[in-house]
Write a protein that holds these residues in place. Structure first.
Motif, PDB file in Angstrom:
ATOM      1  N   TYR A   1      -7.491   3.297   9.208  1.00 19.13           N
ATOM      2  CA  TYR A   1      -7.094   3.425   9.915  1.00 19.13           C
ATOM      3  C   TYR A   1      -7.580   5.290  10.141  1.00 19.13           C
ATOM      4  CZ  TYR A   1      -2.774   4.938  12.513  1.00 19.13           C
ATOM      5  OH  TYR A   1      -1.974   4.741  13.622  1.00 19.13           O
TER       6      TYR A   1
ATOM      7  N   SER B   1     -13.464   0.250   3.398  1.00 22.58           N
ATOM      8  CA  SER B   1     -13.129   0.891   4.457  1.00 22.58           C
ATOM      9  C   SER B   1     -13.964   1.128   4.561  1.00 22.58           C
ATOM     10  CB  SER B   1     -12.243   2.565   3.948  1.00 22.58           C
ATOM     11  OG  SER B   1     -11.968   3.064   5.017  1.00 22.58           O
TER      12      SER B   1
ATOM     13  N   SER C   1      -6.633  -0.139   3.631  1.00 21.38           N
ATOM     14  CA  SER C   1      -6.150   0.591   4.867  1.00 21.38           C
ATOM     15  C   SER C   1      -5.678   1.579   5.312  1.00 21.38           C
ATOM     16  CB  SER C   1      -4.491  -0.675   5.002  1.00 21.38           C
ATOM     17  OG  SER C   1      -4.636  -1.829   4.624  1.00 21.38           O
TER      18      SER C   1
ATOM     19  N   ILE D   1      -5.920  -2.898  -1.511  1.00 20.25           N
ATOM     20  CA  ILE D   1      -5.376  -2.819  -0.390  1.00 20.25           C
ATOM     21  C   ILE D   1      -5.230  -1.197   0.356  1.00 20.25           C
ATOM     22  CG2 ILE D   1      -3.694  -3.914   0.995  1.00 20.25           C
ATOM     23  CD1 ILE D   1      -3.603  -6.692  -0.789  1.00 20.25           C
TER      24      ILE D   1
END
Length: 400
Positions: free
Chosen positions: A155, A348, A151, A147
């Motif tokens: 980002y 991602s 993330s 996770i």
């Protein structure tokens, strides 16, 4: 007799290069059928150990597995020939695909026939996400790392120009975080190392030499070789992880390809047998299009040569000492984090590739999302071969 056996082995490798669809996991089943059951080059246990060994090395897992088999039965010379026979067919086709795309764009010809290949390619990527998550360890630590890496990578890619060095740094940190869990692995009796340093020195020398010469000369072919060699040296997780590295480096960071060109090449790749890493030929060829057709051919060669070379050198270095390396529990433990980090990177990448499809009119967005989701479901729940989906997408683009 030995030379004849080696020739038969290379012929079998050529057959495998034309029939092995679906990535490392699917390749293993075909390897088992030909290399174990039909020819008995290695035993089932030997093939599984070699495959497991290659899964935790950076580089193309299928290629390294079949190279390791060649090394085991014929030494370095047969191993080198094995790599060439295995990768050349797909590399040549991917280079030709890049030249065709470049020609169509130079002539301002309509590429509408391939418009549905982009969402199909997104479906392939999300299929890779599901398959990758299914094979990682489901510990709390691994899930947290997955996770966090997903993330962080998403980002950085979304709000900043992501550096190609981001992924290997994240993987190193991920491996470090789980290396402390070595206590859950059983101790093994230690045997002394017999290390041959020449191949490791060669790997490091090429790595540094290409970086220095490319920086000094700024010659695109040398810089491309360094890019692909670096990626081939640092990519863990096989072809699925490759997509994130290549997209960040060549689309977002260097703008050698457009988003659409990247997805189009990935869709073509999914319809071909052989190693997924030959995607480097497509990217290399398009990166060199300013030099004309001979530049594109050279770029295709540089791409595959650069990305496959480090994995091959690693096989030559590590194969003789693999049994020594796997004795250390801290090494085994670190791969729990590395595999979880890889899964996060793939998630991602899938999200970043899908974002451009969310622009435009609502019915167009809904259609593309539906095609991507449908492709993923077909791959997960049916046995329809990848090439049929590509052909269906091309036919739909031509008709509609």
């Amino acid at each position: 007799m030995k030379n004849i056996r080696h020739l038969i082995f290379l012929k079998d490798v050529l057959v495998l290069s034309f029939t092995s669809f679906g990535g490392p996991q699917a390749h293993l089943a075909i390897f088992f059928k030909i290399l174990v059951q039909k020819r008995a080059y290695v035993t089932e246990a030997e093939l599984m150990e070699l495959y497991s060994f290659c899964q935790i090395l950076p580089g193309p897992a299928s290629t390294q597995t079949i190279t390791a088999v060649g090394f085991k039965i014929g030494g370095p010379r047969l191993a080198f020939l094995t790599v060439l026979v295995w990768l050349l067919p797909a590399a040549m086709v991917m280079t030709a695909a890049a030249i065709l795309v470049s020609y169509f764009q130079a002539q301002n010809l309509n590429l509408g026939i391939v418009k549905y290949l982009e969402p199909i390619a997104i479906g392939f990527v999300f299929y890779a996400v599901v398959k990758t998550i299914s094979i990682i360890q489901k510990t709390k630590t691994a899930i947290i790392i997955l996770i966090l890496t997903a993330s962080i990578c998403f980002y950085i890619s979304l709000y900043d120009k992501a550096s190609p060095w981001m992924f290997p740094i994240i993987l190193l940190i991920s491996g470090f975080l789980t290396s402390f869990r070595f206590g859950k692995h059983e101790k093994e009796e230690k045997t002394p190392f017999n290390i041959r340093w020449a191949n490791l020195i060669l790997l490091g020398g090429i790595f540094l030499g290409a970086a220095v010469i490319g920086t000094i000369t700024q010659a695109l072919p040398i810089r491309l070789f360094e890019n692909f060699f670096r990626n081939g040296s640092l990519i863990f997780g096989g072809g699925q992880a490759l997509i994130g590295y290549f997209y960040t480096e060549f689309v977002e960071f260097k703008n050698y390809l457009t988003h659409s060109e990247f997805l189009l090449g990935y869709a073509f790749l999914q319809s071909l047998p052989g190693p997924v890493f030959t995607f480097a030929s497509y990217i290399g060829a398009l990166s060199m299009r300013e030099y004309g057709i001979w530049g594109e051919i050279a770029g295709g060669f540089i791409g595959s040569f650069g990305v496959f070379l480090p994995g091959t050198i690693l096989i030559f270095f590590i194969a003789p000492i693999w049994k020594n390396i796997k004795q250390y529990r801290i090494v085994k433990a670190s791969f729990e984090g590395i595999n979880a980090g890889n899964a996060g990177i793939i998630i991602s990448t899938a999200l970043m590739l899908a974002l451009p499809m969310q622009k435009g009119e609502w019915h167009s967005i809904a259609l593309n999302d539906g095609i991507a989701f449908g492709t993923m479901c077909i791959l997960l729940f049916t046995r329809i071969p990848h090439p049929f989906l590509i052909i269906a997408g091309l036919l739909a683009g031509w008709v509609l």
